[in-house]
Motif scaffolding. Structure first.
Motif, mmCIF file in Angstrom:
data_model
loop_
_atom_site.group_PDB
_atom_site.id
_atom_site.type_symbol
_atom_site.label_atom_id
_atom_site.label_comp_id
_atom_site.label_asym_id
_atom_site.label_seq_id
_atom_site.Cartn_x
_atom_site.Cartn_y
_atom_site.Cartn_z
ATOM 1 N N THR A 1 0.817 -1.213 0.000
ATOM 2 C CA THR A 1 0.000 0.000 0.000
ATOM 3 C C THR A 1 0.849 1.260 0.000
ATOM 4 O OG1 THR A 1 -1.717 -1.211 1.203
ATOM 5 C CG2 THR A 1 -1.886 1.183 1.160
ATOM 6 N N GLN A 2 1.922 1.264 0.748
ATOM 7 C CA GLN A 2 2.764 2.456 0.810
ATOM 8 C C GLN A 2 3.353 2.787 -0.563
ATOM 9 O OE1 GLN A 2 2.867 4.433 3.406
ATOM 10 N NE2 GLN A 2 4.153 5.884 2.269
ATOM 11 N N ARG B 1 -5.124 6.192 3.362
ATOM 12 C CA ARG B 1 -3.698 5.877 3.465
ATOM 13 C C ARG B 1 -2.851 6.742 2.552
ATOM 14 N NH1 ARG B 1 -6.681 2.489 5.615
ATOM 15 N NH2 ARG B 1 -5.965 0.899 7.088
#
Length: 270
Positions: free
Chosen positions: A65-66, A90
């Protein structure tokens, strides 16, 4: 739609144009009911790939995800954009699209409640309003693909908007399920029709208008559609039913989920 309004429901041939446009009106009519019925399971800002409960936070099918931060992500057939909202929380730059105005209205309400304003765009997945090579990652969790007669048109549009090397991930009802009754009990464990019968499940009203259509494709059909669009299939994920999930969702249930696959997730690359 009330049952008395139905003239016929079952596996049947319907005109592609009629079946393809039924999705918009059906989801418009049933958006509120769908959100009320499945809202607790889906959440308002959570990313779930299917009734088994596989979450992107665990699966990382879009990549870590990052690593998505700073990249352009497109959600296709978003419904109320729960998945897009989770990504936005996020720090991911995501746009969520759906053909249904009512589902997007539910999404707008969730934006207000959560304070996470995911951009919402009404669009047919077969005609995405985005420039060529403008998206890094695209995904669809049970959106668009099952509800159009020409899924290859969706893949082709996604391939067009993806940048070279971009990722396209989509989940659908596992094709093997179409040979079995849509019944969450043990009755749903006995095959009653041919896996190769590709007639859609459709509903028509008293006037003969197609009000709902959902399309079956074999595993091979899905692979050929992806390849024909110029994409490369890199993985096929079949989530197992976890013992912790006691949910019954239509024909999905622990009774069937521990024996038969319920969801297929195709991971592709441009």
């Amino acid at each position: 739609m009330d049952s008395h309004d139905l003239r016929r429901a079952g596996y049947q041939d319907v005109p592609d144009e009629a079946g393809g446009r039924a999705g918009r009106s059906w989801w418009d009519a049933n958006a509120r009911e769908y959100v009320e019925e499945h809202g607790d399971f889906l959440g308002e800002d959570d990313f779930c790939w299917g009734p088994e409960g596989l979450r992107e936070v665990d699966a990382q099918l879009l990549g870590p995800t990052q690593s998505l931060v700073g990249r352009r992500v497109l959600e296709v057939g978003a419904g109320a954009a729960q998945c897009g909202r989770w990504l936005a929380s996020r720090g991911v730059d995501v746009v969520s699209t759906d053909v249904s105005a009512r589902m997007l209205a539910e999404g707008a309400a969730m934006n207000r409640r959560t304070g996470r304003a995911v951009p919402l765009v009404q669009a047919d997945a077969r005609a995405l309003p985005f420039e060529d090579s403008s998206v890094d990652v695209a995904f669809s969790a049970y959106g668009a693909i099952p509800f159009v007669p020409d899924a290859i048109a969706v893949h082709t549009e996604v391939a067009r908007v993806l940048r070279p090397g971009g990722r396209w991930v989509f989940s659908v009802t596992h094709p093997v399920r179409w040979a079995f009754p849509d019944d969450p009990s043990v009755r749903g464990l006995t095959a009653t029709r041919s896996y190769f019968d590709r007639r859609p499940y459709a509903e028509t009203d008293e006037t003969g208008v197609v009000t709902y259509a959902e399309y079956h494709r074999t595993v091979g059909d899905h692979v050929r559609d992806v390849v024909a669009a110029g994409l490369t299939l890199v993985d096929l994920v079949e989530p197992e039913w976890p013992a912790s999930n006691g949910e019954t969702w239509g024909g999905w249930s622990p009774v069937r989920g521990t024996v038969l696959p319920g969801t297929a997730i195709f991971v592709c690359r441009a």
